[in-house]
Design a protein around this motif. Structure first.
Motif, PDB file in Angstrom:
ATOM      1  N   UNK A 188     -23.587 -10.215  -7.358  1.00  0.00           N
ATOM      2  CA  UNK A 188     -23.917  -9.163  -7.520  1.00  0.00           C
ATOM      3  C   UNK A 188     -24.536  -8.774  -5.797  1.00  0.00           C
ATOM      4  N   UNK A 189     -25.473  -7.569  -5.231  1.00  0.00           N
ATOM      5  CA  UNK A 189     -25.294  -7.648  -3.848  1.00  0.00           C
ATOM      6  C   UNK A 189     -25.305  -8.458  -3.455  1.00  0.00           C
ATOM      7  N   UNK A 190     -26.634  -9.708  -3.712  1.00  0.00           N
ATOM      8  CA  UNK A 190     -26.114 -10.799  -2.630  1.00  0.00           C
ATOM      9  C   UNK A 190     -24.683 -12.088  -2.684  1.00  0.00           C
ATOM     10  N   UNK A 191     -24.917 -11.864  -4.022  1.00  0.00           N
ATOM     11  CA  UNK A 191     -23.055 -12.581  -3.602  1.00  0.00           C
ATOM     12  C   UNK A 191     -22.200 -11.418  -3.511  1.00  0.00           C
ATOM     13  N   UNK A 192     -22.217 -10.399  -3.296  1.00  0.00           N
ATOM     14  CA  UNK A 192     -21.115 -10.067  -2.318  1.00  0.00           C
ATOM     15  C   UNK A 192     -21.452  -9.545  -1.210  1.00  0.00           C
ATOM     16  N   UNK A 193     -22.322  -9.741  -0.714  1.00  0.00           N
ATOM     17  CA  UNK A 193     -23.014  -9.841   0.456  1.00  0.00           C
ATOM     18  C   UNK A 193     -22.005 -11.738   1.344  1.00  0.00           C
ATOM     19  N   UNK A 194     -22.692 -12.254   0.145  1.00  0.00           N
ATOM     20  CA  UNK A 194     -22.286 -13.599   0.775  1.00  0.00           C
ATOM     21  C   UNK A 194     -20.719 -13.627   0.969  1.00  0.00           C
ATOM     22  N   UNK A 237     -18.724 -11.535   2.105  1.00  0.00           N
ATOM     23  CA  UNK A 237     -18.633 -10.742   2.934  1.00  0.00           C
ATOM     24  C   UNK A 237     -18.493 -11.429   4.012  1.00  0.00           C
ATOM     25  N   UNK A 238     -19.551 -12.658   4.172  1.00  0.00           N
ATOM     26  CA  UNK A 238     -20.234 -13.590   4.939  1.00  0.00           C
ATOM     27  C   UNK A 238     -19.433 -14.751   5.683  1.00  0.00           C
ATOM     28  N   UNK A 239     -19.087 -15.137   4.250  1.00  0.00           N
ATOM     29  CA  UNK A 239     -18.262 -16.179   4.176  1.00  0.00           C
ATOM     30  C   UNK A 239     -16.400 -15.791   4.412  1.00  0.00           C
ATOM     31  N   UNK A 240     -16.268 -14.662   4.908  1.00  0.00           N
ATOM     32  CA  UNK A 240     -15.283 -13.943   4.877  1.00  0.00           C
ATOM     33  C   UNK A 240     -14.770 -13.004   6.238  1.00  0.00           C
ATOM     34  N   UNK A 247      -5.263  -6.871  -9.120  1.00  0.00           N
ATOM     35  CA  UNK A 247      -5.377  -8.079  -8.491  1.00  0.00           C
ATOM     36  C   UNK A 247      -6.596  -8.807  -8.610  1.00  0.00           C
ATOM     37  N   UNK A 248      -7.455  -9.864  -9.371  1.00  0.00           N
ATOM     38  CA  UNK A 248      -8.108 -10.422  -8.896  1.00  0.00           C
ATOM     39  C   UNK A 248      -8.727 -11.821  -8.199  1.00  0.00           C
ATOM     40  N   UNK A 249      -8.958 -12.018  -7.856  1.00  0.00           N
ATOM     41  CA  UNK A 249      -9.178 -13.538  -6.610  1.00  0.00           C
ATOM     42  C   UNK A 249     -10.434 -14.059  -7.200  1.00  0.00           C
ATOM     43  N   UNK A 250     -10.494 -14.932  -7.360  1.00  0.00           N
ATOM     44  CA  UNK A 250     -11.652 -15.393  -7.445  1.00  0.00           C
ATOM     45  C   UNK A 250     -12.295 -16.749  -6.036  1.00  0.00           C
ATOM     46  N   UNK A 251     -13.380 -16.803  -6.292  1.00  0.00           N
ATOM     47  CA  UNK A 251     -13.922 -18.050  -5.037  1.00  0.00           C
ATOM     48  C   UNK A 251     -14.779 -17.435  -4.446  1.00  0.00           C
ATOM     49  N   UNK A 252     -15.313 -17.752  -2.834  1.00  0.00           N
ATOM     50  CA  UNK A 252     -15.871 -17.202  -2.071  1.00  0.00           C
ATOM     51  C   UNK A 252     -15.201 -17.782  -0.572  1.00  0.00           C
ATOM     52  N   UNK A 253     -14.706 -18.671  -0.689  1.00  0.00           N
ATOM     53  CA  UNK A 253     -14.372 -19.292   0.535  1.00  0.00           C
ATOM     54  C   UNK A 253     -12.522 -18.428   1.103  1.00  0.00           C
ATOM     55  N   UNK A 254     -12.697 -18.246   2.423  1.00  0.00           N
ATOM     56  CA  UNK A 254     -11.403 -18.178   2.665  1.00  0.00           C
ATOM     57  C   UNK A 254     -10.106 -18.378   2.131  1.00  0.00           C
TER      58      UNK A 254
END
Length: 185
Positions: free
Chosen positions: A109-115, A117-120, A57-64
Motif C-alpha cells: 500500500x502507499x503507507x507500506x511503500x513509504x515505510x 522507503x524510510x526504513x531503507x 526478482x522479488x525480495x520480501x522484507x522491511x529492513x535493509x
C-alpha cells in the motif's frame, strides 16, 4: 481442507490465470522490494507480473538485511520508481548509450511503500523515476485512495512500455484474467 492451487500461478484451480500468461522480452531488470503483508494477498499483482517477466526478482522484507543484493546495484543505471518532487519523468529519461536499466519497485500500500522507503535510507543513492503522463488505472478490484495510484503491475507495464517501446499487453491480459476471476467468484 485447503483448496487445490495451480503449481505455476499459485491461484486456486478455479481462478487459475495461466491461460492468459505469456512472456515479455525486455532488457530492464526489475527488483521488487515487497512488504511482507503483500506476499499472501490474493490480489497481489507482483505475483502476476512474475509470470510474464523473467527479469523480475522479488525480495520480501522491511529492513535493509532483506535487500542486500539490491543495495549493490550501480547508481548510474538504477532507478527507484517512486513519485517525488525530484523524480526524473520516465517519458523524459535520456538513456546514454541505451544502457540497461535496473528498476526498483516498492510493493505494498502507499503507507507500506513509504515505510519501506524510510526504513531503507540506502535507496537515496538512486535517482527516483516517476510519470509525467499517468496512465489510467485499470485495476478495478482494489480501490486506492490516491488519484495517482496504479497497481505495481501497471506501474511496471507503463515503465517498460516507455523505456523499451515494448508490448506490455501480456501483463494486462493476466491482470484482466485475475480480475475477471475475482469478480466471477
Amino acid at each position: 481442507m485447503s483448496r487445490a492451487t495451480c503449481a505455476l500461478c499459485h491461484y486456486p484451480l478455479k481462478t487459475c490465470v495461466c491461460e492468459a500468461v505469456s512472456n515479455i522480452d525486455c532488457q530492464t531488470k526489475i527488483y521488487v522490494m515487497q512488504h511482507p503483508s503483500e506476499v499472501k494477498a490474493a490480489k497481489n499483482t507482483i505475483r502476476l507480473a512474475q509470470l510474464c517477466l523473467p527479469n523480475l526478482t522479488v525480495f520480501v522484507g522491511e529492513e535493509s538485511d532483506s535487500f542486500k543484493e539490491i543495495q549493490s546495484l550501480p547508481a548510474e543505471n538504477t532507478f527507484l520508481l517512486y513519485p517525488d518532487d525530484n523524480a526524473v519523468e520516465v517519458e523524459k529519461l535520456d538513456l546514454e548509450n541505451s544502457q540497461k536499466i535496473n528498476l526498483i519497485i516498492l510493493d505494498g500500500t502507499w503507507k507500506k511503500a513509504y515505510k519501506l522507503k524510510m526504513k531503507n535510507p540506502w535507496l537515496l543513492k538512486f535517482k527516483t523515476l516517476s510519470f509525467a503522463n499517468l496512465p489510467e488505472n485499470q485495476y478495478i478490484i482494489r480501490k486506492a485512495k490516491r488519484a495517482d495510484s496504479l497497481s505495481s503491475l501497471e506501474a511496471i507495464a507503463y515503465t517498460i512500455e516507455v523505456l523499451e517501446n515494448a508490448d506490455t499487453q501480456p501483463l494486462y491480459n493476466v491482470l484482466n484474467k485475475m480480475m475477471g476471476s475475482f469478480i466471477k467468484h
